[in-house]
Design a protein around this motif. Sequence first.
Motif, PDB file in Angstrom:
ATOM      1  N   LEU A  34       0.862  -1.188   0.000  1.00 27.49           N
ATOM      2  CA  LEU A  34       0.000   0.000   0.000  1.00 27.49           C
ATOM      3  C   LEU A  34       0.890   1.226   0.000  1.00 27.49           C
ATOM      4  O   LEU A  34       1.789   1.336   0.834  1.00 27.49           O
ATOM      5  CB  LEU A  34      -0.883   0.035   1.251  1.00 27.49           C
ATOM      6  CG  LEU A  34      -2.172  -0.745   1.229  1.00 27.49           C
ATOM      7  CD1 LEU A  34      -2.817  -0.748   2.601  1.00 27.49           C
ATOM      8  CD2 LEU A  34      -3.133  -0.184   0.217  1.00 27.49           C
ATOM      9  N   ASP A  35       0.660   2.123  -0.942  1.00 31.29           N
ATOM     10  CA  ASP A  35       1.436   3.359  -1.035  1.00 31.29           C
ATOM     11  C   ASP A  35       0.505   4.505  -1.374  1.00 31.29           C
ATOM     12  O   ASP A  35      -0.546   4.306  -1.969  1.00 31.29           O
ATOM     13  CB  ASP A  35       2.490   3.253  -2.141  1.00 31.29           C
ATOM     14  CG  ASP A  35       3.593   2.280  -1.811  1.00 31.29           C
ATOM     15  OD1 ASP A  35       4.156   2.388  -0.709  1.00 31.29           O
ATOM     16  OD2 ASP A  35       3.900   1.411  -2.655  1.00 31.29           O
ATOM     17  N   TYR A  36       0.933   5.713  -1.006  1.00 36.01           N
ATOM     18  CA  TYR A  36       0.235   6.906  -1.470  1.00 36.01           C
ATOM     19  C   TYR A  36       0.584   7.095  -2.938  1.00 36.01           C
ATOM     20  O   TYR A  36       1.670   6.743  -3.381  1.00 36.01           O
ATOM     21  CB  TYR A  36       0.697   8.140  -0.689  1.00 36.01           C
ATOM     22  CG  TYR A  36       0.342   8.099   0.773  1.00 36.01           C
ATOM     23  CD1 TYR A  36      -0.951   8.372   1.198  1.00 36.01           C
ATOM     24  CD2 TYR A  36       1.304   7.807   1.734  1.00 36.01           C
ATOM     25  CE1 TYR A  36      -1.286   8.354   2.539  1.00 36.01           C
ATOM     26  CE2 TYR A  36       0.985   7.789   3.083  1.00 36.01           C
ATOM     27  CZ  TYR A  36      -0.303   8.054   3.480  1.00 36.01           C
ATOM     28  OH  TYR A  36      -0.622   8.034   4.805  1.00 36.01           O
ATOM     29  N   THR A  37      -0.330   7.695  -3.707  1.00 39.88           N
ATOM     30  CA  THR A  37      -0.036   7.967  -5.107  1.00 39.88           C
ATOM     31  C   THR A  37      -0.463   9.385  -5.474  1.00 39.88           C
ATOM     32  O   THR A  37      -1.485   9.877  -5.005  1.00 39.88           O
ATOM     33  CB  THR A  37      -0.693   6.928  -6.040  1.00 39.88           C
ATOM     34  OG1 THR A  37      -0.240   7.137  -7.372  1.00 39.88           O
ATOM     35  CG2 THR A  37      -2.197   6.986  -6.000  1.00 39.88           C
ATOM     36  N   LYS A  38       0.362  10.005  -6.320  1.00 42.25           N
ATOM     37  CA  LYS A  38       0.083  11.366  -6.776  1.00 42.25           C
ATOM     38  C   LYS A  38      -0.624  11.388  -8.123  1.00 42.25           C
ATOM     39  O   LYS A  38      -1.215  12.382  -8.487  1.00 42.25           O
ATOM     40  CB  LYS A  38       1.383  12.160  -6.885  1.00 42.25           C
ATOM     41  CG  LYS A  38       2.022  12.433  -5.553  1.00 42.25           C
ATOM     42  CD  LYS A  38       3.261  13.270  -5.707  1.00 42.25           C
ATOM     43  CE  LYS A  38       3.867  13.541  -4.332  1.00 42.25           C
ATOM     44  NZ  LYS A  38       5.066  14.351  -4.417  1.00 42.25           N
ATOM     45  N   GLU A  39      -0.539  10.284  -8.862  1.00 40.65           N
ATOM     46  CA  GLU A  39      -1.173  10.238 -10.175  1.00 40.65           C
ATOM     47  C   GLU A  39      -1.559   8.810 -10.521  1.00 40.65           C
ATOM     48  O   GLU A  39      -1.025   7.851  -9.963  1.00 40.65           O
ATOM     49  CB  GLU A  39      -0.255  10.798 -11.255  1.00 40.65           C
ATOM     50  CG  GLU A  39       1.033  10.023 -11.410  1.00 40.65           C
ATOM     51  CD  GLU A  39       1.974  10.665 -12.415  1.00 40.65           C
ATOM     52  OE1 GLU A  39       2.763   9.919 -12.999  1.00 40.65           O
ATOM     53  OE2 GLU A  39       1.918  11.883 -12.599  1.00 40.65           O
ATOM     54  N   ARG A  40      -2.483   8.709 -11.454  1.00 43.96           N
ATOM     55  CA  ARG A  40      -2.924   7.402 -11.926  1.00 43.96           C
ATOM     56  C   ARG A  40      -2.046   6.980 -13.096  1.00 43.96           C
ATOM     57  O   ARG A  40      -1.892   7.725 -14.060  1.00 43.96           O
ATOM     58  CB  ARG A  40      -4.379   7.476 -12.384  1.00 43.96           C
ATOM     59  CG  ARG A  40      -4.872   6.178 -12.932  1.00 43.96           C
ATOM     60  CD  ARG A  40      -6.255   6.293 -13.481  1.00 43.96           C
ATOM     61  NE  ARG A  40      -6.658   4.975 -13.967  1.00 43.96           N
ATOM     62  CZ  ARG A  40      -7.799   4.723 -14.511  1.00 43.96           C
ATOM     63  NH1 ARG A  40      -8.683   5.678 -14.661  1.00 43.96           N
ATOM     64  NH2 ARG A  40      -8.087   3.510 -14.922  1.00 43.96           N
ATOM     65  N   GLU A  41      -1.463   5.794 -12.978  1.00 48.19           N
ATOM     66  CA  GLU A  41      -0.693   5.230 -14.089  1.00 48.19           C
ATOM     67  C   GLU A  41      -1.676   4.757 -15.160  1.00 48.19           C
ATOM     68  O   GLU A  41      -2.832   4.455 -14.864  1.00 48.19           O
ATOM     69  CB  GLU A  41       0.148   4.044 -13.609  1.00 48.19           C
ATOM     70  CG  GLU A  41       1.091   4.365 -12.482  1.00 48.19           C
ATOM     71  CD  GLU A  41       2.381   4.983 -12.946  1.00 48.19           C
ATOM     72  OE1 GLU A  41       2.829   4.667 -14.058  1.00 48.19           O
ATOM     73  OE2 GLU A  41       2.935   5.791 -12.182  1.00 48.19           O
ATOM     74  N   LYS A  42      -1.221   4.664 -16.388  1.00 44.01           N
ATOM     75  CA  LYS A  42      -2.081   4.283 -17.500  1.00 44.01           C
ATOM     76  C   LYS A  42      -2.698   2.896 -17.302  1.00 44.01           C
ATOM     77  O   LYS A  42      -3.853   2.670 -17.651  1.00 44.01           O
ATOM     78  CB  LYS A  42      -1.268   4.315 -18.795  1.00 44.01           C
ATOM     79  CG  LYS A  42      -2.098   4.165 -20.043  1.00 44.01           C
ATOM     80  CD  LYS A  42      -1.292   4.464 -21.278  1.00 44.01           C
ATOM     81  CE  LYS A  42      -0.611   3.210 -21.754  1.00 44.01           C
ATOM     82  NZ  LYS A  42       0.001   3.341 -23.073  1.00 44.01           N
ATOM     83  N   SER A  43      -1.959   1.974 -16.706  1.00 40.45           N
ATOM     84  CA  SER A  43      -2.448   0.600 -16.561  1.00 40.45           C
ATOM     85  C   SER A  43      -3.154   0.341 -15.223  1.00 40.45           C
ATOM     86  O   SER A  43      -3.625  -0.768 -14.980  1.00 40.45           O
ATOM     87  CB  SER A  43      -1.286  -0.383 -16.724  1.00 40.45           C
ATOM     88  OG  SER A  43      -0.290  -0.117 -15.749  1.00 40.45           O
ATOM     89  N   ASP A  44      -3.240   1.335 -14.351  1.00 38.51           N
ATOM     90  CA  ASP A  44      -3.912   1.162 -13.057  1.00 38.51           C
ATOM     91  C   ASP A  44      -5.422   1.086 -13.241  1.00 38.51           C
ATOM     92  O   ASP A  44      -5.988   1.765 -14.091  1.00 38.51           O
ATOM     93  CB  ASP A  44      -3.611   2.339 -12.120  1.00 38.51           C
ATOM     94  CG  ASP A  44      -2.191   2.346 -11.605  1.00 38.51           C
ATOM     95  OD1 ASP A  44      -1.480   1.342 -11.784  1.00 38.51           O
ATOM     96  OD2 ASP A  44      -1.791   3.374 -11.017  1.00 38.51           O
ATOM     97  N   GLU A  45      -6.050   0.277 -12.409  1.00 36.58           N
ATOM     98  CA  GLU A  45      -7.513   0.266 -12.357  1.00 36.58           C
ATOM     99  C   GLU A  45      -7.922   1.110 -11.162  1.00 36.58           C
ATOM    100  O   GLU A  45      -7.384   0.970 -10.068  1.00 36.58           O
ATOM    101  CB  GLU A  45      -8.049  -1.156 -12.203  1.00 36.58           C
ATOM    102  CG  GLU A  45      -9.553  -1.180 -12.174  1.00 36.58           C
ATOM    103  CD  GLU A  45     -10.136  -2.551 -12.423  1.00 36.58           C
ATOM    104  OE1 GLU A  45     -11.293  -2.743 -12.043  1.00 36.58           O
ATOM    105  OE2 GLU A  45      -9.450  -3.407 -12.982  1.00 36.58           O
TER     106      GLU A  45
END
Length: 129
Positions: free
Chosen positions: A64-75
Amino acid sequence: MSASMVRATVRAVSKRKILPTRAALTLTPSAVNKIRILLQDKPEYIGLKVGVRTRGCNGLTYTLDYTKEREKSDEEVLQDGVRVFIEKKAQLTLLGTEMDFVESKLSSEFVFNNPNIKGTCGCGESFNI
């Protein structure tokens, strides 16, 4: 087989009931509240990212990590205003999983209730599918 031998047929279907799709990951109210609390003081992050890594005595473990943006392949799972992103590698392992947050006198942690798991290690940190 040559390309000219491949055929596809298209049929229009009417009067068919459209079934709603099921989210790859569902969040309990407890998990939603905890994620909301974790993100409230971190405006630079848009949500949490769930992944799997090869680790532990049984093969895989969740990350589990914080994320600043959605990667293209992320759901993306959007539930009650909370955003959780699933890494491509983890998407098939998490289908139908419920993410919960459990607090006891000794610990507090996110718990993944995953129907796809075939086995876990004794400590419960790693699993196999």
